[in-house]
Design an enzyme around this catalytic site. Structure first.
Site: not given
Length: 303
Positions: A13-14, A205, A207, A238, A247
């Site tokens: 997803r991300d 979470h 990055h 990003c 990520n």
């Protein structure tokens, strides 16, 4: 706390949502299958946001239909509002995630409303999902910095975390959206949030824009967190820092955690092969250092 860390894999997803090339649904389904086969307990499958805003995930229902119903992995999906929740449930989702921001500017640019308005929109979504027996996760963006406002007050993050938790979210994921956080800041913020939300309900979470993601995870694990988000092969960029890594790579996180003597249930070699596979399919660099190193060692040893 337990000596096991739950990794929430967000690559499908991300990780994929900002890919410029269209990724066929069949490849997304195969990626999800491979990740679950690696032993990852949670693999975020897709998002039911408007295809107008995220065309890469317009095939969300098709992807959900292709997931093996007997897999032991959980497959949460992102929903922005009640319409998204209805679409997700119709597609067979049993676990959902909602998102808010700790930055007023980011909230207005990302959801076209203030933080308070965003939370008001989400409360009935969370309640409806919870009443139906669906697990609900809450994401908070910009917890350690905002691309528009810069530094974010920890109190602002705590307020949003409290609101999501009191609304019925089972888990709150603290997102360093622009990857600007450092271990001290991450640890301090986690400690502040744990004063209002139980530590076992908090996730991190990070990055890796500034190269601090693994250090931040280590600091938070030492503080007591036992849920961490990551993306296979470091999928995802990003969008607020041109050319920057997004990520943190799941392979790198697993290598770190296993080195600490913590359990994840993840087969690191299988995960490295999966990261190599999806990187090749996307014709992009594999952003996992541990994955690349392990693949090189496996190649040399003939395994």
């Amino acid at each position: 706390m337990a000596d096991r860390v739950t990794i929430v894999e967000v690559g499908p997803r991300d990780g994929l949502q900002n890919e410029q090339q269209v990724v066929p649904a069949a490849e997304k389904i195969e990626l999800i299958r491979r990740l679950a086969a690696c032993g990852l307990p949670v693999v975020e499958a897709t998002s039911f946001v408007s295809p107008k805003w995220v065309p890469q995930l317009a095939d969300a229902a098709e992807v959900m239909a292709g997931i093996d119903p007997d897999t032991p992995a959980r497959h949460p999906v992102l929903v922005p509002n009640m319409k998204g929740l209805e679409r997700a449930v119709a597609a067979g989702a049993t676990e959902v995630a909602v998102f808010a921001a700790a930055s007023e500017s980011f909230s207005r640019r990302n959801t076209n409303c203030s933080i308070d308005e965003s939370l008001e929109r989400l409360r009935p979504v969370i309640a409806t999902a919870a009443d139906a027996g669906h697990r609900v996760r809450g994401y908070i963006s910009c917890v350690l910095g905002c691309p528009y406002e810069g530094e974010i007050s920890p109190a602002a993050v705590v307020a949003v975390a409290e609101a999501l938790y009191s609304a019925g979210c089972d888990e709150i994921s603290l997102g360093d959206t622009i990857g600007i956080g450092t271990p001290h800041a991450a640890r301090t913020l986690l400690r502040d949030c744990a004063g209002s939300v139980p530590m076992e309900r908090l996730a991190v979470h990070f990055h890796d824009t500034w190269g601090q993601a693994l250090a931040n995870i280590l600091a938070c694990v030492e503080e007591g967190v036992r849920i961490a988000d990551s993306s296979v092969a470091g999928l995802g960029g990003c969008p607020y820092a041109r050319g920057a890594t997004g990520n943190v790579a799941t392979e790198d996180v697993v290598y770190l955690l296993h080195g600490l003597g913590l359990e994840t249930g993840v087969d690191l070699e299988a995960l490295a092969r999966t990261g190599d596979w999806i990187s090749t399919r996307l014709n992009r660099d594999n952003n996992s250092r541990a994955g690349r190193a392990l693949l090189a060692r496996m190649s040399t040893s003939g395994t």
